[in-house]
Write a protein that holds these residues in place. Structure first.
Motif, short mmCIF file in Angstrom:
data_model
loop_
_atom_site.label_atom_id
_atom_site.label_comp_id
_atom_site.label_asym_id
_atom_site.label_seq_id
_atom_site.Cartn_x
_atom_site.Cartn_y
_atom_site.Cartn_z
N ASP A 248 0.96 -1.18 0.02
CA ASP A 248 -0.04 -0.19 -0.18
C ASP A 248 0.91 1.38 -0.06
O ASP A 248 1.94 1.26 0.54
N VAL A 249 0.29 2.42 -0.35
CA VAL A 249 1.00 3.43 -0.59
C VAL A 249 1.39 3.97 1.07
O VAL A 249 0.57 3.48 1.98
N GLY A 250 2.60 4.32 1.16
CA GLY A 250 3.25 4.82 2.69
C GLY A 250 3.61 3.32 3.29
O GLY A 250 3.89 3.50 4.65
N SER A 251 3.54 2.30 2.64
CA SER A 251 3.76 1.06 3.46
C SER A 251 5.42 1.02 3.62
O SER A 251 5.88 0.23 4.50
N GLY A 252 6.13 1.76 2.83
CA GLY A 252 7.76 1.90 2.92
C GLY A 252 8.16 0.90 2.09
O GLY A 252 9.14 -0.05 2.36
N LYS A 253 7.94 0.97 0.87
CA LYS A 253 8.65 0.16 -0.31
C LYS A 253 9.94 0.75 -0.62
O LYS A 253 10.96 -0.03 -1.05
N THR A 254 10.02 1.98 -0.94
CA THR A 254 11.31 2.66 -1.05
C THR A 254 12.48 1.98 -0.24
O THR A 254 13.79 1.76 -0.81
N ILE A 255 12.49 2.03 1.13
CA ILE A 255 13.40 1.76 1.69
C ILE A 255 13.96 0.34 1.64
O ILE A 255 15.19 -0.02 1.65
N VAL A 256 12.92 -0.42 1.13
CA VAL A 256 13.44 -2.02 0.70
C VAL A 256 14.10 -1.82 -0.51
O VAL A 256 15.23 -2.45 -0.36
N ALA A 257 13.70 -1.21 -1.36
CA ALA A 257 14.42 -0.99 -2.59
C ALA A 257 15.87 -0.72 -2.44
O ALA A 257 16.68 -1.20 -2.99
N THR A 258 15.90 0.45 -1.47
CA THR A 258 17.27 1.08 -1.27
C THR A 258 18.17 0.27 -0.61
O THR A 258 19.38 -0.01 -0.97
N ILE A 259 17.76 -0.65 0.28
CA ILE A 259 18.67 -1.81 0.98
C ILE A 259 19.14 -2.78 -0.28
O ILE A 259 20.31 -3.34 -0.22
N LEU A 260 18.11 -3.08 -0.87
CA LEU A 260 18.43 -4.17 -1.91
C LEU A 260 19.42 -3.46 -2.95
O LEU A 260 20.50 -4.34 -3.38
N LEU A 261 19.28 -2.46 -3.45
CA LEU A 261 20.23 -1.72 -4.45
C LEU A 261 21.71 -1.45 -3.80
O LEU A 261 22.63 -1.61 -4.41
N TYR A 262 21.55 -1.58 -2.35
CA TYR A 262 22.90 -1.21 -1.63
C TYR A 262 23.49 -2.60 -1.75
O TYR A 262 24.64 -2.38 -1.99
N ALA A 263 22.77 -3.62 -1.48
CA ALA A 263 23.48 -4.97 -1.64
C ALA A 263 23.90 -5.29 -2.87
O ALA A 263 25.13 -5.71 -3.07
N ASN A 264 23.19 -4.73 -4.02
CA ASN A 264 23.65 -5.02 -5.25
C ASN A 264 24.88 -4.15 -5.72
O ASN A 264 26.13 -4.45 -6.17
#
Ligand code: ADP
Ligand code: MG
Length: 661
Positions: free
Chosen positions: A276-292
């Motif tokens: 849902d909007v505001g559920s905090g997907k961006t931070i998940v993506a950020t962690i993953l791209l950092y790992a990448n």
């Protein structure tokens, strides 16, 4: 077969058909009626004043024609219906006069006024209507009269066209489905309700089977594809997660784990992050791209609008400020020089993370080691667009994010070829948004609330009514609203206006002013629909709310309630619409999408734009859910056993598959 082969068809008609995406005889036959009218003769004494009926009569007096105006004539005559004499009027059919001889049996369609004993006909047929007759009703095609369309279809059907039956024989036998030729005949010229039923059954199954075939084929393909195994420094990653200003919710943590496993595995990530909007997907993506990045690969992050790309850019750069990652933004409005600079550094591998709009699809943009592609609001991108980006990498990991709440069962079907991570849980401390449906005449109440909130230092979004998707008129609406609000608050509240026609810097300035609280009210078109994050915004006002689907409204509403402050949403409309009250009751995107589905069907499933792959002619995945499930199983077996090989039809389907989906 080409449309030009149809007897008596003209150039113009062909071009009108082309406009309606009908290019071949088969397309024409697959332009199905969207409903049927069942005609049966009525008895005069059973009719009411408003009802359109068809009655069988005998002409008992020679008609008289009177010319009323230049373009208006009336044909009047007397008939007998079941022994009762009635007067009949029909307009602009003077030419029928000579066919209406005394004693002729005809049927009239129109309305009967018992008081004056007159029947106003809008149609006359020169025979009696026997039993019930089923008449197909088609959506109109611009430039083509319904009668012409019917004639064309008749002409084609009479030529006894033998269409190749594309549905596998064993499936046809399994469900006792009629052949496609038969189905097409029956769908256009049904003799009974049973005909309609059999034809629809066949066509719906076929549509759903082919749909599921594509999905299953993709899934199979993806299972077979091998990607890179990525090794990253887990300690560094943990440190980063520790350093965040908040702790992850359980769902976020689970999504991160899922994604990290994908990155580490030799299989390509093909994951949908649904939340849902505001559920905090961006931070998940950020962690993953950092790992990448820690594993030594570049990331491309594709967002649907510039505002969103920019926002992701800012927040991701902010989150990763302490890392040594090079993060950049690529949008269409950059200067030539800026673009060239990015192209160069991207190709050389200096840039670790490139966030952008469709500008990322630039043919001259090359990556050095692109390993991960993230697509936000993925359904907003066209087929080829995503294809292009993927081709810039070798077997990249792919993460798709969507805030469009889709009922979970359907999500599993539609995204059947992807792994899914779902974030249901909201970050701690979030309060439900108090939502109210308000009639436009009661706007005062809302204006007062706005004032109250602004006094508390909070901010307000206003979404202007959208009129027929015309940008001009929407623009006017935005301006009108600003005047209205200015008048209400005596021009004392600083406001910003945002719409699609503004230049990038203008937009940026307006957004920036709102973000830092310089302006208190932001009036906009639906440009702010997704993702914009201003935590002091506590009020969302949506005009003409009844024009939007519930899912879209829920997404819009998600612009507020992004902190622990109590937020409010006002849905302004002129008449009370029952479905809007669902939003008063619930803040749960999945529940709302179920309801939206109930009210509107699948049409609005994807919010604004509908994915081309999902548009069925007859099938409705909600109504035909059981068929869909059966078709899914059949398609799975068909694909796994590779039973499609050797079929030209399925070869063509495969060629048309969107491989980035
Ligand atoms: P989405 O993209 O899913 O709509 P965002 O990623 O933009 O949502 O997050 C919305 C807001 O919530 C952001 O301001 C973000 O910093 C914040 N946020 C995200 N996760 C958490 C969390 N676990 N706890 C508190 N705040 C969070
Ligand atoms: Mg987002």
């Amino acid at each position: 077969m080409d449309l030009n082969h149809i007897k008596g068809i003209g150039e113009k008609t062909v071009s009108y058909l082309h406009n309606a995406s009908i290019y071949s005889v088969e397309d024409l036959l697959r332009f199905y009626p969207y409903r049927y009218q069942i005609l049966s003769p009525s008895l005069l004494e059973e009719t009411s004043l408003e009802e359109v009926v068809t009655i069988n009569v005998i002409v008992s007096q020679v008609p008289q024609v009177s010319y009323i105006k230049r373009n208006l004539n009336a044909l009047r005559f007397v008939c007998e219906s079941n022994g009762k004499r009635i007067r009949v009027t029909i307009f602009n059919r003077a030419f029928l006069k000579r066919n209406l001889v005394v004693g002729k049996k005809i049927s009239l369609t129109g309305k009967y006024n018992a008081k004056s004993n007159t029947f106003t006909a809008n149609d006359i047929k020169f025979s009696w209507l026997d039993d019930a007759k089923i008449i197909p009703v088609y959506h109109s095609i611009k430039g083509i009269r319904p009668i012409t369309l019917e004639k064309l279809i008749d002409e084609v059907l009479q030529n006894n066209l033998q269409l190749e039956d594309t549905l596998p024989l064993e499936l046809k036998e399994k469900y006792r489905l009629i052949s496609i030729s038969d189905a097409l005949l029956k769908i256009h010229k049904p003799k009974s309700k049973e005909d309609v039923k059999q034809a629809r059954r066949r066509i719906i199954y076929e549509e759903l089977f082919e749909f599921m075939f594509k999905i299953q084929y993709l899934k199979q393909l993806k299972h077979e594809s091998v990607g890179q195994t990525k090794h990253f420094d887990q300690k560094k990653l943990d440190c980063f997660i520790e350093s965040l200003p908040f702790s992850l919710t359980n769902d976020q943590r689970k999504a991160v784990d899922d994604g990290l496993k994908d990155l580490e595995s030799s299989r390509c990530m093909n994951r949908l992050l649904l939340g849902d909007v505001g559920s905090g997907k961006t931070i998940v993506a950020t962690i993953l791209l950092y790992a990448n990045a820690l594993a030594g690969y570049q990331t491309a992050f594709l967002a649907p609008t510039e505002i969103l790309a920019e926002q992701h850019f800012r927040s991701i750069r902010g989150l990763l400020a302490d890392s040594s990652l090079e993060i950049d933004l690529m949008v269409g409005s950059l200067s030539k020089k800026e673009k060239e600079n990015i192209l160069e550094r991207c190709q050389s591998g200096q840039i670790d993370v490139l966030i952008g709009t469709h500008a990322l699809l630039n043919e001259n943009l090359f990556f050095n080691r692109l390993g991960f592609i993230i697509t936000d609001e993925q359904h907003r991108f066209g087929v080829n667009q995503r294809d292009k980006l993927k081709s810039k990498a070798v077997a990249p990991d792919m993460l798709f994010m969507s805030a469009t709440p889709i009922p979970r069962t359907y999500a599993l079907t539609i995204y059947g070829d992807m792994d899914t991570s779902i974030i249901k849980e909201k970050p701690k401390g979030r309060k439900d948004i108090i939502t109210k449906v308000v009639k436009e005449k009661d706007l005062r109440e809302v204006l007062l609330k706005v004032l109250e909130e602004i006094k508390l230092g909070h901010q307000v979004y206003v979404v202007a009514p959208m009129i027929e998707e015309s940008e001009e008129s929407t623009l006017k609406n935005v301006e009108l609203l600003r005047e209205k609000f200015d008048l209400a608050y005596h021009g004392k509240i600083p406001m910003g206006v945002l719409h699609g026609k503004m230049k990038k810097d203008q937009k940026e300035e307006v957004m920036h002013d709102f973000k830092i609280g310089k302006s208190k009210i932001l009036i906009s078109t639906t440009v702010v629909e997704v993702g914009v994050d201003v935590s002091l915004a506590t009020v969302m006002i949506i005009f003409n709310a009844d024009r939007f689907g519930l899912a879209t409204l829920h997404q819009l509403r998600g612009r507020v309630g992004r902190s622990d402050l109590q937020s409010y949403c006002y849905l302004i409309c002129n008449e009370d619409k029952e479905r809007l009250h669902v939003l008063e009751e619930s803040n749960d995107g999945f529940y709302i999408s179920e309801k939206d589905f109930e009210f509107r069907g699948e049409g609005d499933l994807f919010g604004v734009k509908q994915s081309g792959d999902m548009s069925f002619s007859l099938a409705d995945i909600r109504r035909d859910y059981d068929i869909l499930m059966v078709a899914k199983e059949d398609a799975e077996e068909y694909v796994v056993k590779k039973m499609y090989s050797g079929s030209q039809h399925f070869k063509e389907i495969i060629e048309k598959i969107d491989f980035t989906n």
